[in-house]
Design a protein around this motif. Structure first.
Motif, PDB file in Angstrom:
ATOM      1  N   PHE A 147      25.608  32.339   5.982  1.00  0.00           N
ATOM      2  CA  PHE A 147      26.634  32.363   7.020  1.00  0.00           C
ATOM      3  C   PHE A 147      27.898  31.692   6.468  1.00  0.00           C
ATOM      4  O   PHE A 147      27.865  30.502   6.119  1.00  0.00           O
ATOM      5  CB  PHE A 147      26.154  31.633   8.277  1.00  0.00           C
ATOM      6  N   ASP A 148      28.982  32.442   6.393  1.00  0.00           N
ATOM      7  CA  ASP A 148      30.235  31.934   5.854  1.00  0.00           C
ATOM      8  C   ASP A 148      31.299  31.965   6.950  1.00  0.00           C
ATOM      9  O   ASP A 148      31.957  32.971   7.172  1.00  0.00           O
ATOM     10  CB  ASP A 148      30.670  32.779   4.657  1.00  0.00           C
ATOM     11  N   ASP A 149      31.397  30.847   7.699  1.00  0.00           N
ATOM     12  CA  ASP A 149      32.384  30.719   8.770  1.00  0.00           C
ATOM     13  C   ASP A 149      32.231  31.855   9.788  1.00  0.00           C
ATOM     14  O   ASP A 149      33.213  32.494  10.191  1.00  0.00           O
ATOM     15  CB  ASP A 149      33.806  30.709   8.186  1.00  0.00           C
ATOM     16  N   VAL A 150      31.002  32.094  10.199  1.00  0.00           N
ATOM     17  CA  VAL A 150      30.683  33.210  11.104  1.00  0.00           C
ATOM     18  C   VAL A 150      30.996  32.799  12.546  1.00  0.00           C
ATOM     19  O   VAL A 150      30.570  31.743  13.011  1.00  0.00           O
ATOM     20  CB  VAL A 150      29.204  33.611  10.977  1.00  0.00           C
ATOM     21  N   LEU A 151      31.733  33.645  13.261  1.00  0.00           N
ATOM     22  CA  LEU A 151      32.158  33.353  14.626  1.00  0.00           C
ATOM     23  C   LEU A 151      31.166  33.912  15.638  1.00  0.00           C
ATOM     24  O   LEU A 151      30.730  35.061  15.536  1.00  0.00           O
ATOM     25  CB  LEU A 151      33.543  33.963  14.880  1.00  0.00           C
ATOM     26  N   THR A 185      22.503  24.258   8.308  1.00  0.00           N
ATOM     27  CA  THR A 185      23.585  25.089   8.821  1.00  0.00           C
ATOM     28  C   THR A 185      24.367  24.303   9.860  1.00  0.00           C
ATOM     29  O   THR A 185      23.771  23.697  10.747  1.00  0.00           O
ATOM     30  CB  THR A 185      23.033  26.389   9.428  1.00  0.00           C
ATOM     31  N   VAL A 186      25.702  24.322   9.767  1.00  0.00           N
ATOM     32  CA  VAL A 186      26.567  23.550  10.654  1.00  0.00           C
ATOM     33  C   VAL A 186      27.361  24.501  11.539  1.00  0.00           C
ATOM     34  O   VAL A 186      27.903  25.508  11.064  1.00  0.00           O
ATOM     35  CB  VAL A 186      27.521  22.649   9.847  1.00  0.00           C
ATOM     36  N   ALA A 187      27.415  24.171  12.838  1.00  0.00           N
ATOM     37  CA  ALA A 187      28.217  24.931  13.797  1.00  0.00           C
ATOM     38  C   ALA A 187      29.450  24.105  14.166  1.00  0.00           C
ATOM     39  O   ALA A 187      29.321  22.990  14.675  1.00  0.00           O
ATOM     40  CB  ALA A 187      27.398  25.244  15.040  1.00  0.00           C
ATOM     41  N   ARG A 236      31.862  28.339  14.853  1.00  0.00           N
ATOM     42  CA  ARG A 236      31.954  28.842  13.489  1.00  0.00           C
ATOM     43  C   ARG A 236      30.775  28.278  12.706  1.00  0.00           C
ATOM     44  O   ARG A 236      30.660  27.069  12.524  1.00  0.00           O
ATOM     45  CB  ARG A 236      33.268  28.402  12.839  1.00  0.00           C
ATOM     46  N   LEU A 237      29.882  29.157  12.251  1.00  0.00           N
ATOM     47  CA  LEU A 237      28.667  28.728  11.563  1.00  0.00           C
ATOM     48  C   LEU A 237      28.792  28.932  10.061  1.00  0.00           C
ATOM     49  O   LEU A 237      29.228  29.991   9.604  1.00  0.00           O
ATOM     50  CB  LEU A 237      27.445  29.504  12.068  1.00  0.00           C
ATOM     51  N   GLY A 241      31.105  37.768   7.693  1.00  0.00           N
ATOM     52  CA  GLY A 241      30.677  36.504   7.107  1.00  0.00           C
ATOM     53  C   GLY A 241      29.176  36.360   6.966  1.00  0.00           C
ATOM     54  O   GLY A 241      28.701  35.392   6.374  1.00  0.00           O
ATOM     55  N   VAL A 242      28.386  37.310   7.512  1.00  0.00           N
ATOM     56  CA  VAL A 242      26.926  37.285   7.376  1.00  0.00           C
ATOM     57  C   VAL A 242      26.527  38.103   6.146  1.00  0.00           C
ATOM     58  O   VAL A 242      26.957  39.249   5.985  1.00  0.00           O
ATOM     59  CB  VAL A 242      26.227  37.852   8.624  1.00  0.00           C
TER      60      VAL A 242
END
Length: 244
Positions: free
Chosen positions: A74-78, A1-3, A11-12, A52-53
């Motif tokens: 997680f799809d571009d989760v803020l 997972t990338v932040a 943005r995760l 996005g979750v």
């Protein structure tokens, strides 16, 4: 997972497998790496109901089915910038050491709890079960009393090991990776041994689905899969003992 760091926050994006308790949690502590040229790793607090979750119902294991350990996507989760915890360079050991010790206490108590539940059911069964050929409860047999004594010894060892480790953490001690790994391995092995001893004393009754012991057996076996694995624990402890 990338932040990914943005002016609005982190943005995760990624996928987490075996996310224990995912359907019931309000917050997730998501382990991820940043997208910096020199990545940092750490945990990011994310509200479970964030846009996005998504939970993907993948959990279908032998035991601990009620844990709901599904995949979380997680799809571009803020999440706010100040919701990052303990960010450190990739490969840094200090936080990993503390986290492993904490997880040993938490998971060790979980699986020791399964073992204690198995023991509690066993004691009631042995007091009540009176075979016609014996004419007395199974609990009256010295062989059974000895086996229960072995179970008590295993549970005592687990309780003492976990209590000692928890006390060290409460006092701010830095617990070596080898120590917490060995404690985790011993506690999990002994929890499994407790349930298997109980099963040996109850035979077909213990394996019947109408009794809880077969579920306790399935649940306690899941303790073996948690990180760190036994082989890596013993290699690390052996290297440190041999100074190689």
């Amino acid at each position: 997972t990338v932040a990914r760091r943005t002016p609005a926050g982190w943005r995760l994006s990624g996928r987490k497998i075996y996310s224990t308790g995912a359907p019931a949690l309000r917050w997730y502590a998501v382990w991820a790496r940043t997208d910096d040229a020199e990545p940092l790793v750490g945990a990011f607090l994310v509200r479970a109901d964030s846009p996005g979750v998504q939970i993907e119902a993948t959990w279908d294991h032998l035991g601990l089915r009620a844990s709901g350990s599904h995949d979380v996507i997680f799809d571009d989760v803020l999440t706010p910038l100040d919701h990052a915890m303990g960010l450190a360079p990739l490969g840094a050991q200090s936080r990993d050491t503390h986290m492993q010790a904490e997880m040993t206490v938490l998971l060790g108590n979980l699986y020791s709890g399964v073992a204690r539940a198995a023991r509690d059911w066993l004691l009631a069964f042995l007091r009540e079960r009176t075979p016609a050929s014996l004419g007395a409860p199974l609990a009256s047999l010295p062989r059974v009393q000895e086996a229960v004594g072995r179970i008590e010894a295993l549970l005592l060892a687990n309780r003492r090991l976990l209590s000692s480790l928890a006390s060290e953490l409460d006092q701010g001690a830095q617990v070596p990776l080898a120590d917490s790994g060995l404690i985790k391995t011993l506690v999990m092995r002994q929890a499994v041994d407790v349930v298997q001893e109980a099963l040996a004393l109850t035979s077909n009754h213990g394996l019947s689905r109408r009794n809880p012991l077969e579920r306790h057996l399935r649940d306690v076996l899941c303790g073996r899969v948690h990180t760190p694995q036994e082989d890596s624990v013993f290699v690390l402890a052996g290297r440190e003992a041999l100074k190689v």
